[in-house]
Design a protein around this motif. Structure first.
Motif, PDB file in Angstrom:
ATOM      1  N   VAL A 131     -11.488  -7.394   5.266  1.00 36.78           N
ATOM      2  CA  VAL A 131     -11.224  -6.123   4.593  1.00 36.78           C
ATOM      3  C   VAL A 131     -10.521  -5.166   5.541  1.00 36.78           C
ATOM      4  N   ILE A 132     -10.952  -5.161   6.808  1.00 36.30           N
ATOM      5  CA  ILE A 132     -10.330  -4.252   7.765  1.00 36.30           C
ATOM      6  C   ILE A 132      -8.861  -4.623   7.966  1.00 36.30           C
ATOM      7  N   ASP A 171      -6.994  -3.453   4.927  1.00 37.05           N
ATOM      8  CA  ASP A 171      -6.971  -1.999   4.950  1.00 37.05           C
ATOM      9  C   ASP A 171      -5.800  -1.509   5.793  1.00 37.05           C
ATOM     10  N   VAL A 175      -2.720   0.931   4.917  1.00 31.75           N
ATOM     11  CA  VAL A 175      -2.453   2.150   5.680  1.00 31.75           C
ATOM     12  C   VAL A 175      -0.984   2.217   6.051  1.00 31.75           C
ATOM     13  N   CYS A 213       1.202   3.014   3.150  1.00 31.05           N
ATOM     14  CA  CYS A 213       1.124   4.436   2.818  1.00 31.05           C
ATOM     15  C   CYS A 213       1.983   5.258   3.770  1.00 31.05           C
ATOM     16  N   PHE A 214       1.896   4.902   5.060  1.00 35.28           N
ATOM     17  CA  PHE A 214       2.692   5.641   6.036  1.00 35.28           C
ATOM     18  C   PHE A 214       4.179   5.473   5.756  1.00 35.28           C
ATOM     19  N   LEU A 241      -1.700   5.105  16.157  1.00 37.96           N
ATOM     20  CA  LEU A 241      -2.862   4.816  15.319  1.00 37.96           C
ATOM     21  C   LEU A 241      -3.167   3.322  15.322  1.00 37.96           C
ATOM     22  N   LEU A 260     -16.140 -11.218   5.865  1.00 36.13           N
ATOM     23  CA  LEU A 260     -15.672 -10.310   4.831  1.00 36.13           C
ATOM     24  C   LEU A 260     -15.182  -8.995   5.431  1.00 36.13           C
ATOM     25  N   LEU A 261     -15.999  -8.439   6.354  1.00 42.32           N
ATOM     26  CA  LEU A 261     -15.655  -7.153   6.948  1.00 42.32           C
ATOM     27  C   LEU A 261     -14.333  -7.237   7.676  1.00 42.32           C
ATOM     28  N   GLU A 280      -6.531   1.003  16.464  1.00 43.01           N
ATOM     29  CA  GLU A 280      -7.153  -0.063  15.680  1.00 43.01           C
ATOM     30  C   GLU A 280      -7.185  -1.371  16.462  1.00 43.01           C
TER      31      GLU A 280
END
Lengths: 226, 486
Positions: free
Chosen positions: A190-191, A194, A198, A201-202, A165, A186-187, A169
């Protein structure tokens, strides 16, 4: 495109860095050892960070230096460290079960690159862009995408799927540095964050897998069908 | 004014999540969450009366238009119903010490879903959708059974991989736009829709297809649907409701908005056909799995795939009728699917099994709840006099008049097959005598029946009477999506 008059040195530098990244994803595709995935991923992230800095320098986008720094820090250090922590807790060192031999995966990967090249050339022709750098960026971006999907499908170990994964990315991030260097800061930030969330969480999910399923091998995950 | 309302709407669940995090008292947090849901509900209900055109704020990063307001209404309704239901359902799990964690995640999930439609920047919308995935993963795995963890793993893996394609599509779109608008610009939906006629068509088409597959994964369109039945069946019932009734719509608006961009770029027909094809395939897959289903919640999950397919067909057929039908279908489906999952959760708790074969003579044990559930089952198959009949009929009408009439015929046939297959499953649960000893152990708390009643009433009303004000509103949405006139 803003790279119409790119100095030859810059063009070759971009191409070199993009090609190295692609090569590193082949290292991940052809290996069975989790540690080599991890090193290859870290090296790939550093390469992409260097690419960001180079694009920032030659294209005149000073904010890309910040992106390069953060990429090196997060993708190159923090993410590999987090994943290394997960790997250590699972005590998995290699893929035991493989669907395809590494050599076969490499051949598939090569086909993926050819396919990506065809698409890249076609898009470039449609848009009247013939610079090698753009075509190369498109090719590398799409092939890393395809290689990431190959890793997702061909690997059973949870951790290699996470890395697959991340290759997806990385491919997008690499392409975006060359194709759209002016993307709002900004984008990009944020990515980046993010991605951290992720992976965190994994990490938690892998721990759940160990505790409640008793294995991190996704071959064991076949209770839910129909 | 509207900014304040939206702020309260997103803020209420955020506060609820914070309270649940700080003060871990089970009884308190469930009430705080319920309160937040009521506040959010009041806010969203006022939106359609106030939003007539596109309004942006926060430097163009956030905004609201008729389409997103409508989806927010659906989300608000589902959040409220699910929160009422959760009070009763989560108490039945008998793990009061884990409730605060559940409600933290639950309120956060609601917050991300209420915030996502407001994202005016295409890149930020992607991030918001990704965040909904991350939060809901832990809700799906909440029960910690091996199956639940498996479902959570599949969900996050498939959806993250899928949605990374949408990111690639977003990058392509930005690239395409940068050749017209300069290297740095605000990639909002409106800017892209205006710039679309000047964009390079092949790249835009590529971007659309990538986004369609990416967000389509999240919507649960076949063949990217395989995470959906697992996730919807293994999460606690209130979570299944939120996933099915609210989350899928939230991702669907990404596709609908992008379709509008494609339309104004002049590559509309091929994009519509792609969406119609995915919708029709979803219906087909759902039909096959509904007929031979053995899990009660999986049955509902496949029905969600079916209805997302129907909504995709509506947007794919396009035109005023298609869009109106899809929007009406969204709200009807949100109400109806909530009701269905409530019933399924009740049955599951009462009999202690998800297996349809072990749920027998349901009506004898629960006369009231079972009748509402049965009415809901009739409604969800698209039978009159309920709302879904009207919306499906409208979408069919749109289909017969479009270039993809074949899909409308297929849809009609498949809907009939689903009607038979779905109700046959209910006949088994209500009418067939038990082969093995089954018994309904637990009683169903009133918290779990009330939301069913609250859902069936508007569903019946919407089936008998399609308010004219809805038509006016749908026309606004259609105009926003570049479709004028009736």
């Amino acid at each position: 495109m803003q790279f119409a008059h790119l100095p030859p040195l810059a063009a070759s530098l971009f191409s070199l860095l993009a090609t190295v990244s692609l090569l590193l994803s082949f290292v991940m595709l052809g290996s069975r050892w989790i540690s080599s995935y991890l090193y290859a991923f870290a090296a790939e992230s550093w390469t992409i960070a260097a690419l960001s800095a180079a694009v920032g320098f030659y294209g005149g986008y000073p904010e890309l230096y910040l992106i390069a720094l953060l990429t090196a820090l997060f993708r190159g250090c923090v993410l590999p460290y987090l994943i290394w922590q997960i790997v250590r807790s699972t005590r998995i060192t290699q893929e035991i079960h493989v669907m395809l031999q590494p050599s076969t995966s490499l051949v598939l990967g090569a086909f993926a690159v050819v396919f990506a090249l065809l698409i890249g050339v076609r898009i470039g022709a449609q848009m009247g862009l013939s610079q090698t750098v753009i075509i190369l960026a498109l090719t590398v971006m799409l092939s890393m995408k395809l290689i990431g999907f190959l890793m997702l499908t061909l690997r059973y170990e949870a951790i290699s799927q996470v890395l697959g994964l991340l290759v997806l990315e990385n491919g997008i991030f690499l392409g975006s540095q060359i194709l759209v260097p002016g993307m709002p800061l900004l984008l990009e930030l944020v990515i980046l964050f993010d991605l951290l969330v992720v992976v965190a969480c994994f990490g938690v999910l892998v721990r759940y897998l160990m505790r409640h399923v008793g294995s991190t091998n996704t071959m064991q995950l076949r209770k839910l069908v129909g | 004014m509207i900014e304040t309302i939206l702020f309260i709407m997103v803020g209420a669940p955020a506060v609820a999540a914070l309270v649940a995090l700080i003060i871990p008292l089970a009884r308190l947090v469930e009430m705080v969450n319920l309160l937040a849901a009521i506040v959010a509900f009041v806010c969203v209900i006022s939106l359609p009366f106030q939003v007539h055109s596109n309004e942006t704020f926060l430097h163009n990063y956030a905004g609201i238009e008729p389409l997103s307001a409508w989806v927010l209404v659906c989300t608000g309704i589902v959040y409220l119903l699910a929160s009422i239901y959760a009070v009763g359902y989560m108490r039945m799990l008998n793990e009061p010490e884990r409730l605060p964690r559940f409600y933290t995640l639950f309120a956060l999930f609601a917050m991300t879903m209420l915030a996502a439609p407001l994202m005016n920047n295409i890149g930020l919308y992607w991030i918001a959708i990704e965040l909904t995935t991350l939060v809901s993963t832990f809700l799906i795995g909440f029960e910690h059974a091996a199956e639940a963890i498996e479902a959570a793993w599949k969900y996050i893996m498939i959806v993250s991989a899928g949605i990374s394609l949408a990111l690639l599509g977003t990058i392509f779109l930005y690239w395409d736009g940068s050749l017209v608008l300069g290297p740095t610009y605000d990639m909002t939906w409106q800017v892209m829709q205006e710039a679309a006629p000047k964009l390079s068509q092949p790249v835009l088409l590529l971007a659309f297809l990538l986004m369609l597959i990416g967000y389509g994964t999240k919507v649960g369109l076949a063949p990217m649907h395989n995470w959906l039945p697992d996730a919807h069946s293994e999460g606690p019932a209130p979570v299944s409701v939120m996933l099915s009734g609210a989350l899928l719509n939230t991702a669907m608006i990404g596709i609908a908005r992008f379709l509008a961009i494609a339309d104004s770029a002049g590559i509309g027909p091929i994009c519509h056909i792609a969406l119609v094809a995915l919708g029709a395939l979803s219906l087909l897959v759902a039909t096959l799995f509904i007929i031979r289903q053995s899990g009660v919640k999986r049955l509902m999950a496949y029905s969600s795939i079916e209805h997302m397919g129907v909504i995709a067909l509506g947007f794919g057929f396009g035109g005023m009728l298609g869009i109106a039908g899809s929007l009406y279908h969204m709200i009807n489906h949100s109400l109806n699917k909530s009701l269905m999952f409530f019933g399924a959760g009740n049955a599951m708790r009462a009999y202690g099994t998800k297996d349809i074969g072990k749920i027998r003579v349901f009506a004898q044990y629960f006369p009231v709840g079972s009748m509402i559930w049965l009415a809901g089952a009739v409604a969800i198959t698209g039978a009159p006099p309920f709302g879904l009949f009207l919306s499906e009929f409208t979408i069919l009408r749109a289909g017969f008049g479009s270039i993809s009439a074949w899909a409308a015929y297929a849809m009609a046939v498949l809907l009939i097959a689903i009607f038979i297959g779905f109700l046959n499953q209910f006949r088994r649960m209500y009418d067939e005598p038990a082969l093995i000893e089954t018994s309904a152990a637990g009683a169903i708390p009133v918290w779990c029946t009330v939301p069913m009643v609250l859902a069936i009433i508007p569903l019946l009303v919407f089936g008998l009477w399609w308010p004219a004000s809805f038509w006016h509103y749908f026309r606004l949405v259609a105009m926003q999506l570049g479709v004028g006139g009736a």
